[in-house]
Design an enzyme around this catalytic site. Sequence first.
Site, PDB file in Angstrom:
ATOM      1  N   GLY A  15      23.755   4.271 -10.010  1.00 28.00           N
ATOM      2  CA  GLY A  15      22.597   4.156 -10.885  1.00 28.00           C
ATOM      3  C   GLY A  15      22.277   2.727 -11.277  1.00 28.00           C
ATOM      4  O   GLY A  15      21.112   2.326 -11.330  1.00 28.00           O
TER       5      GLY A  15
ATOM      6  N   ASN B 194      21.509   8.530 -22.557  1.00 30.20           N
ATOM      7  CA  ASN B 194      22.935   8.796 -22.359  1.00 30.20           C
ATOM      8  C   ASN B 194      23.720   8.861 -23.657  1.00 30.20           C
ATOM      9  O   ASN B 194      24.740   9.528 -23.734  1.00 30.20           O
ATOM     10  CB  ASN B 194      23.555   7.739 -21.436  1.00 30.20           C
ATOM     11  CG  ASN B 194      23.273   6.329 -21.893  1.00 30.20           C
ATOM     12  OD1 ASN B 194      22.121   5.949 -22.130  1.00 30.20           O
ATOM     13  ND2 ASN B 194      24.311   5.531 -22.020  1.00 30.20           N
TER      14      ASN B 194
ATOM     15  N   GLN C  14      21.000  10.635 -16.255  1.00 35.14           N
ATOM     16  CA  GLN C  14      21.528  11.745 -17.067  1.00 35.14           C
ATOM     17  C   GLN C  14      20.708  13.023 -16.882  1.00 35.14           C
ATOM     18  O   GLN C  14      21.189  14.119 -17.147  1.00 35.14           O
ATOM     19  CB  GLN C  14      21.538  11.362 -18.553  1.00 35.14           C
ATOM     20  CG  GLN C  14      22.449  10.195 -18.892  1.00 35.14           C
ATOM     21  CD  GLN C  14      23.923  10.518 -18.774  1.00 35.14           C
ATOM     22  OE1 GLN C  14      24.331  11.671 -18.837  1.00 35.14           O
ATOM     23  NE2 GLN C  14      24.746   9.499 -18.584  1.00 35.14           N
TER      24      GLN C  14
ATOM     25  N   SER D  92      22.259   8.930  -9.893  1.00 33.45           N
ATOM     26  CA  SER D  92      23.665   8.564  -9.682  1.00 33.45           C
ATOM     27  C   SER D  92      24.479   9.832  -9.430  1.00 33.45           C
ATOM     28  O   SER D  92      24.473  10.754 -10.258  1.00 33.45           O
ATOM     29  CB  SER D  92      24.197   7.830 -10.914  1.00 33.45           C
ATOM     30  OG  SER D  92      25.566   7.562 -10.758  1.00 33.45           O
ATOM     31  N   ALA D  93      25.190   9.870  -8.297  1.00 38.65           N
ATOM     32  CA  ALA D  93      25.849  11.110  -7.858  1.00 38.65           C
ATOM     33  C   ALA D  93      26.963  11.584  -8.789  1.00 38.65           C
ATOM     34  O   ALA D  93      27.150  12.783  -8.976  1.00 38.65           O
ATOM     35  CB  ALA D  93      26.419  10.915  -6.452  1.00 38.65           C
ATOM     36  N   HIS D  94      27.693  10.645  -9.389  1.00 38.13           N
ATOM     37  CA  HIS D  94      28.880  11.083 -10.137  1.00 38.13           C
ATOM     38  C   HIS D  94      28.540  11.743 -11.470  1.00 38.13           C
ATOM     39  O   HIS D  94      29.424  12.263 -12.155  1.00 38.13           O
ATOM     40  CB  HIS D  94      29.868   9.932 -10.327  1.00 38.13           C
ATOM     41  CG  HIS D  94      29.474   8.907 -11.332  1.00 38.13           C
ATOM     42  ND1 HIS D  94      30.047   8.838 -12.572  1.00 38.13           N
ATOM     43  CD2 HIS D  94      28.578   7.902 -11.274  1.00 38.13           C
ATOM     44  CE1 HIS D  94      29.528   7.824 -13.240  1.00 38.13           C
ATOM     45  NE2 HIS D  94      28.630   7.241 -12.472  1.00 38.13           N
TER      46      HIS D  94
ATOM     47  N   THR E 197      26.783  -1.766   5.636  1.00 35.33           N
ATOM     48  CA  THR E 197      27.155  -0.514   6.292  1.00 35.33           C
ATOM     49  C   THR E 197      27.207   0.631   5.278  1.00 35.33           C
ATOM     50  O   THR E 197      27.809   0.493   4.213  1.00 35.33           O
ATOM     51  CB  THR E 197      28.539  -0.676   6.980  1.00 35.33           C
ATOM     52  OG1 THR E 197      28.423  -1.743   7.904  1.00 35.33           O
ATOM     53  CG2 THR E 197      28.954   0.601   7.697  1.00 35.33           C
TER      54      THR E 197
ATOM     55  N   CYS F 161      31.976  -3.136 -27.025  1.00 34.90           N
ATOM     56  CA  CYS F 161      32.661  -4.399 -27.326  1.00 34.90           C
ATOM     57  C   CYS F 161      31.754  -5.552 -26.917  1.00 34.90           C
ATOM     58  O   CYS F 161      31.095  -5.500 -25.888  1.00 34.90           O
ATOM     59  CB  CYS F 161      34.021  -4.485 -26.648  1.00 34.90           C
ATOM     60  SG  CYS F 161      34.022  -4.113 -24.901  1.00 34.90           S
TER      61      CYS F 161
END
Lengths: 382, 101
Positions: A71, A150, A178, A198-200, A236, A326
């Site tokens: 993402g 998110n 999201q 984003s795949a995850h 690649t 942070c």
Amino acid sequence: MKSIYLDHSATTPLDKDVYKKMECFISTHYANPSSLYEISTYTKKAINISRMKLAKVLNCNPKTLIFCSGGTEASNLAIKGYASKHRQKRKIITTQIEHHATLHTCEYMESFGYNVVYLNVNEYGFIDFKQLENELTDDTLMVSIIWANNEIGTIQDIKKIGHLCRSHGICFHVDAVQAFGQIEIDLEQLPIDMMTLSAHKFYGPRGAGCLYIKEGFEIDPLIHGGKHENYLRAGTENTAAIVGMAEASILAQDRLVEYQKKLSLLSSAFYEQLILKIPHARLNGPPVGKLRLPGHLSFSFPNLRGLDLALTLDKHHIYVSTGSACSADELVASHVLEAIKTPSSHIMGAIRITFGHENKVEEIPYVIEAIKTEIEELTEDY
Amino acid sequence: MKAKIIIKNQDNQEIFNGKPLQLPINKQAIIDKSIELYGDPDPCILHQSYAIQKLVEKVFEILPEPPLNELSLSAYYKKLDFINIDNLDQYFITIEVKKKK
């Protein structure tokens, strides 16, 4: 002790069926998809079929999909790539509550003289349409807005924003990281010009993302090299990750209605039970319901640090996210919670709970009891 | 477990009085823990906080099960060298535990 993972907005576990589809491209089918021998046809074909599968899920032309690393890269490619291709316009409109992938990219663009407008949001995180309309001027290059936030789960009215942009002839980029897997997305029906995935976040692999670029919209690449991804993303291809992303997208689409129901049930049950046990908890973002991501809750508690609460919950093997960040070796409040004007007594005390497939309603009382106990420990004098 | 830790010297003066997570921890011990946990010698504040949490958990593993009443630290100070209090071997620790309501 069993662990309870409640941080699905951070990442989701890789689906076993997705992994099975990826496995051969990690081990046996290793050939470079650009090579000219028999075994490279397997990998090249797998990428092209994956592109077609994802396009079918999104209802768009496969040629409009550019695979990349995730993402963050996709949003960088959308903003920097579009700005590079259209240098005459110097104004970018975004919101105060974007993911850092967009926010920090926009700040970077400011260092090149771009005028970035960060739209205000209300207490629930919704943008001000009048402000957006007023800012859509002749020098506006693009609008980039997060579909589902998110941190606080706010679902923006993307259709309305898109139509507004389209009526002014301005490119509209949507961060749908999201949103995908929890909200129905039909690109044929939506006024979206570019979109980040984003795949995850939907049970696919980490390291796989995609940028949708509507036909007729042009961008420059960020990474130069070979002719991969239609000259827009050299390097690649990660065949296994691309295959995984496409398979995960199919499962996400197939399970969408059932998943929305499950997540809504979990969120409602959790919210009701938590408020009963901890009445001073404050829900950040919109009320649980249609304007909020179905599996998303963010709570703030007064006079404690969300970080400390998240750390103590870790001892119970309950995994949640903290609302803090942070910066230069100090703990700072989340920019999103600042933007929605979270009271100072609550702004550092946020935790985010995001549900997924493996969570169960029966786990909720245990989690809430642990939160209650740890809040007492953190806030009460001994 | 709700606990309060009191560390006193031989003259019964309080050296530390607070919650476990308020124990002063050596900077180097935090870095060492961060290397052990994350392979990171330069942890951010969030990872430092997690490392501190793990070191405080270790205090409870090293000492006998609380409640403790003015236990001499002479037998434990070497293992507790990550606590940033000088002359720990000469001090006494009390750990009060508040029972669940």
